[in-house]
Scaffold this motif. Structure first.
Motif, PDB file in Angstrom:
ATOM      1  N   ARG A 210       5.481  -0.412 -10.869  1.00 60.89           N
ATOM      2  CA  ARG A 210       4.247  -0.966 -11.697  1.00 60.89           C
ATOM      3  C   ARG A 210       3.176   0.225 -11.800  1.00 60.89           C
ATOM      4  NH1 ARG A 210       3.211  -6.330  -8.949  1.00 60.89           N
ATOM      5  NH2 ARG A 210       1.587  -5.154  -7.945  1.00 60.89           N
TER       6      ARG A 210
ATOM      7  N   SER B  52       5.107   1.103  -5.577  1.00 59.18           N
ATOM      8  CA  SER B  52       5.740   0.273  -6.847  1.00 59.18           C
ATOM      9  C   SER B  52       5.920   0.988  -8.402  1.00 59.18           C
ATOM     10  CB  SER B  52       4.692  -1.189  -7.082  1.00 59.18           C
ATOM     11  OG  SER B  52       5.304  -1.800  -8.279  1.00 59.18           O
TER      12      SER B  52
ATOM     13  N   LYS C 131      -1.228   1.472   0.925  1.00 62.85           N
ATOM     14  CA  LYS C 131      -0.219   0.896   0.223  1.00 62.85           C
ATOM     15  C   LYS C 131      -0.507  -0.188  -0.850  1.00 62.85           C
ATOM     16  CE  LYS C 131       3.918  -0.051   2.492  1.00 62.85           C
ATOM     17  NZ  LYS C 131       4.609   0.982   2.085  1.00 62.85           N
ATOM     18  N   ASN C 132      -1.515  -1.019  -0.739  1.00 65.86           N
ATOM     19  CA  ASN C 132      -1.925  -2.049  -1.480  1.00 65.86           C
ATOM     20  C   ASN C 132      -3.215  -1.740  -2.494  1.00 65.86           C
ATOM     21  OD1 ASN C 132       0.059  -3.823  -0.463  1.00 65.86           O
ATOM     22  ND2 ASN C 132      -1.257  -4.179   1.269  1.00 65.86           N
TER      23      ASN C 132
END
Length: 119
Positions: free
Chosen positions: A14, A12, A87-88
């Motif tokens: 972010r 992301s 990924k998270n």
């Protein structure tokens, strides 16, 4: 020389914003930024970019990247570090960890290692 990072496009935007907000001295770009490879750049070209610009890659690509890294080495090439993440992963924790690596190591220490970051 301090570590400089390239964030893979699969992570992301972010993450870059979090690093910039909390650690503005860290040099970080993301695929798709004006001064980075464009979105959709093949992994093989990303590795060439990393080598040329002396940047370490932050990626969650554990599917195709290992094979591309092996091919890259087989051609006698190098990279400036690959940091593999889930990924998270929480962005704040990852930003803090990248700052820690930036603060306590030198870029030359990361020539060719692949580091799995567990947060």
């Amino acid at each position: 020389m301090k570590l400089r990072f390239l964030i893979d496009e699969n992570l992301s935007p972010r993450l870059k914003a979090t690093i910039n907000r909390h650690y503005p001295t860290v040099d970080v770009v993301r695929v798709g930024d004006e001064d980075a490879p464009p979105l959709g750049t093949p992994d093989t070209d990303l590795l060439l970019y990393l080598e040329r610009t002396q940047r370490a890659l932050i990626t969650d690509n554990r599917d195709s990247m290992p094979g591309h890294i092996a091919d890259h080495f087989a051609q006698g090439r190098q990279h400036w570090g690959i940091f593999e993440v889930h990924k998270n992963v929480p962005f704040g924790s990852l930003a803090e960890l990248m700052y820690l690596y930036w603060e306590v190591t030198e870029a030359e220490e990361w020539i060719n290692p692949v580091e799995w970051l567990v947060i």
